[in-house]
Design a protein around this motif. Sequence first.
Motif, PDB file in Angstrom:
ATOM      1  N   ASN B 295      16.437   1.786   4.645  1.00 54.83           N
ATOM      2  CA  ASN B 295      16.179   2.135   3.250  1.00 54.83           C
ATOM      3  C   ASN B 295      16.222   0.983   2.250  1.00 54.83           C
ATOM      4  OD1 ASN B 295      17.546   4.653   4.632  1.00 54.83           O
ATOM      5  ND2 ASN B 295      16.297   5.441   2.956  1.00 54.83           N
ATOM      6  N   VAL B 296      16.633  -0.202   2.673  1.00 50.17           N
ATOM      7  CA  VAL B 296      16.788  -1.298   1.710  1.00 50.17           C
ATOM      8  C   VAL B 296      15.862  -2.456   2.079  1.00 50.17           C
ATOM      9  CG1 VAL B 296      18.437  -2.883   0.608  1.00 50.17           C
ATOM     10  CG2 VAL B 296      19.188  -0.602   1.324  1.00 50.17           C
ATOM     11  N   MET B 316      18.865 -15.145   9.276  1.00 54.47           N
ATOM     12  CA  MET B 316      17.644 -14.332   9.183  1.00 54.47           C
ATOM     13  C   MET B 316      17.773 -13.108  10.085  1.00 54.47           C
ATOM     14  SD  MET B 316      15.220 -15.527   7.087  1.00 54.47           S
ATOM     15  CE  MET B 316      13.554 -15.369   7.746  1.00 54.47           C
ATOM     16  N   ASN B 317      18.228 -13.316  11.307  1.00 49.03           N
ATOM     17  CA  ASN B 317      18.419 -12.185  12.223  1.00 49.03           C
ATOM     18  C   ASN B 317      19.470 -11.222  11.698  1.00 49.03           C
ATOM     19  OD1 ASN B 317      16.523 -13.077  14.067  1.00 49.03           O
ATOM     20  ND2 ASN B 317      18.000 -14.280  15.234  1.00 49.03           N
ATOM     21  N   SER B 318      20.515 -11.780  11.110  1.00 46.14           N
ATOM     22  CA  SER B 318      21.633 -10.955  10.664  1.00 46.14           C
ATOM     23  C   SER B 318      21.290 -10.074   9.465  1.00 46.14           C
ATOM     24  CB  SER B 318      22.840 -11.835  10.325  1.00 46.14           C
ATOM     25  OG  SER B 318      23.251 -12.532  11.478  1.00 46.14           O
ATOM     26  N   THR B 324      13.224  -6.375   6.733  1.00 47.52           N
ATOM     27  CA  THR B 324      13.694  -6.129   5.363  1.00 47.52           C
ATOM     28  C   THR B 324      13.260  -7.167   4.327  1.00 47.52           C
ATOM     29  OG1 THR B 324      15.742  -7.377   5.730  1.00 47.52           O
ATOM     30  CG2 THR B 324      15.799  -5.023   6.254  1.00 47.52           C
ATOM     31  N   LEU B 325      12.849  -8.341   4.754  1.00 47.25           N
ATOM     32  CA  LEU B 325      12.648  -9.433   3.799  1.00 47.25           C
ATOM     33  C   LEU B 325      11.194  -9.538   3.340  1.00 47.25           C
ATOM     34  CD1 LEU B 325      14.388 -11.666   2.452  1.00 47.25           C
ATOM     35  CD2 LEU B 325      13.665 -13.204   4.282  1.00 47.25           C
ATOM     36  N   ASN B 358       5.592  -6.636   5.287  1.00 49.72           N
ATOM     37  CA  ASN B 358       6.718  -5.834   4.791  1.00 49.72           C
ATOM     38  C   ASN B 358       6.447  -5.323   3.375  1.00 49.72           C
ATOM     39  OD1 ASN B 358       8.082  -6.141   7.184  1.00 49.72           O
ATOM     40  ND2 ASN B 358       9.451  -7.760   6.465  1.00 49.72           N
ATOM     41  N   ALA B 359       5.855  -6.185   2.547  1.00 48.41           N
ATOM     42  CA  ALA B 359       5.514  -5.767   1.179  1.00 48.41           C
ATOM     43  C   ALA B 359       4.364  -4.776   1.182  1.00 48.41           C
ATOM     44  CB  ALA B 359       5.164  -6.989   0.334  1.00 48.41           C
TER      45      ALA B 359
END
Lengths: 123, 376
Positions: B295-296, B316-318, B324-325, B358-359
């Motif tokens: 959701n984020v 980045m993995n974490s 998400t990015l 992602n966007a």
Amino acid sequence: MSGFLVGKASEIPEGDKKIVVADGRSIGVYNIGGQFYAIRNTCPHQGAALCTGITAAFITSSGTGSFEYERDGEIVRCPWHQWEFDIKTGCMVIDPKMRTKSYEVTVERYDVSIEDQDVYIHL
Amino acid sequence: MEVTEVKIAEPKIKMKRSIIDVDIHNYTPLDEIKRYLPRAYRDQIDLWGWRLPGSLYLNGGVKVGQMTDSTPPGGGFPGSDLQFMREQLLDRYQIDYGVLTGSDYSCQASPDLDYAAAVSSAINEYTLEHWLAKESRLKGSVFIPKQDPLQSAKEIHRVGSHPDMVQVIVSSGAEKPYGHRYYHPIYEACVEHNLPFTIHVLMEGVGINGPNTGAGYVSYYPEYRASRPMVMAAHLASFIYEGVFEKFPTLKVVLQEAGVFWIAPYLWKMDEDWKALRFQTPWVKKKPSEYFRSNVRVSSQPLEPTPNPETFNQMMNSVYANETLMFCSDYPHWDFDSPLRAFPKLEDSLWEKIFYQNAADLYSLPARGAGKEGAR
């Protein structure tokens, strides 16, 4: 029937437990609804004496602010970090939607039998 | 000694492929906004000024936070000139779509709820007319008077279905953490119009909003920047523990400009606490990190450089960057992240996710090259 004698069944009434040392291992024996279950008295997380923790229900919810009690008396909460374990399976309980799903963390459980009113655990 | 001015040619930029930029600050000057306000407020402004709370801190760059070279040739304010924005940003970096995030969040710190609502509507009208109608690459954010959730929902219903409005935006500065049920009418409207709810740093400690740290007010601008992750972290935890994503499973929340990598240890901590304290908030059905993933979303600028590439990749993995990015430049602000240089070299599929997909997924934007108007 070989096994370690825990004691008389009457010593552990419904909802109660007894912690014994068998073969150098500390083990908690629980009476849940007349059935006996035994789990290792060691939390797999950081080694606390698990069975000295609160015996509780599994609390679930149908939405923010609601609390519903399930499996009353079947859950032990570790005395240190309050991780919840299912006494019957030894599994750490996380997801109420998936009853059978266990977390990666489990605590050792043992078979229990009753002979002539005596409770035995089988290591 | 005589010095002759030499005109330096802009170096040619070579982009790998076209991209989406999810945080572009178009200038929304108050004197332009004013025309869209009801007469009573115009009269009040003439008599007593704008009475909108302003920032307590310095900024970077020039003209309160702008890149020195972002002033348009005509001399207007950075981010005010569409043609110059096309040249300096959209064309230069092959930006297929850019999300406008405005320049003035001060109405979201005002105690006068109706005035805040009127200013929000005016910003939206101005943006629709002067930006979105003129450039199909640009998409807009719905400003709302978040201190009045019911009026906010009304504004989302009013303009939220406009095809060029792609999200709802609020300042990180708030009276209560955003997961609180007080705000839920906003999320109901967001879900209805399929609009993400974007929290952009600003207005912490200003007007009616809470102070910029739990320890109180900070003194300096860099210290204020250092406080931004704390406020954003409070909002993130609030969404999770208040059960917002259980109540609104399709709601997407975007965290903007508070940094990125602090999220990783924060998720680790929340996951660990959830194992221990799950039964206090049993409506939180999943690990906090799972809600974060589903959701984020996080926009990249200002991306923190790490001491070495190994750490960068681990971080980045974490933060589940692959899911998400989203890249953003923050143009024309002084801490602009270049699409070419802000990130180290990324594996192609990851680059594609961060710089486009992602966007595109979040904002329902066309795939690269689809549905392009000829005029580019």
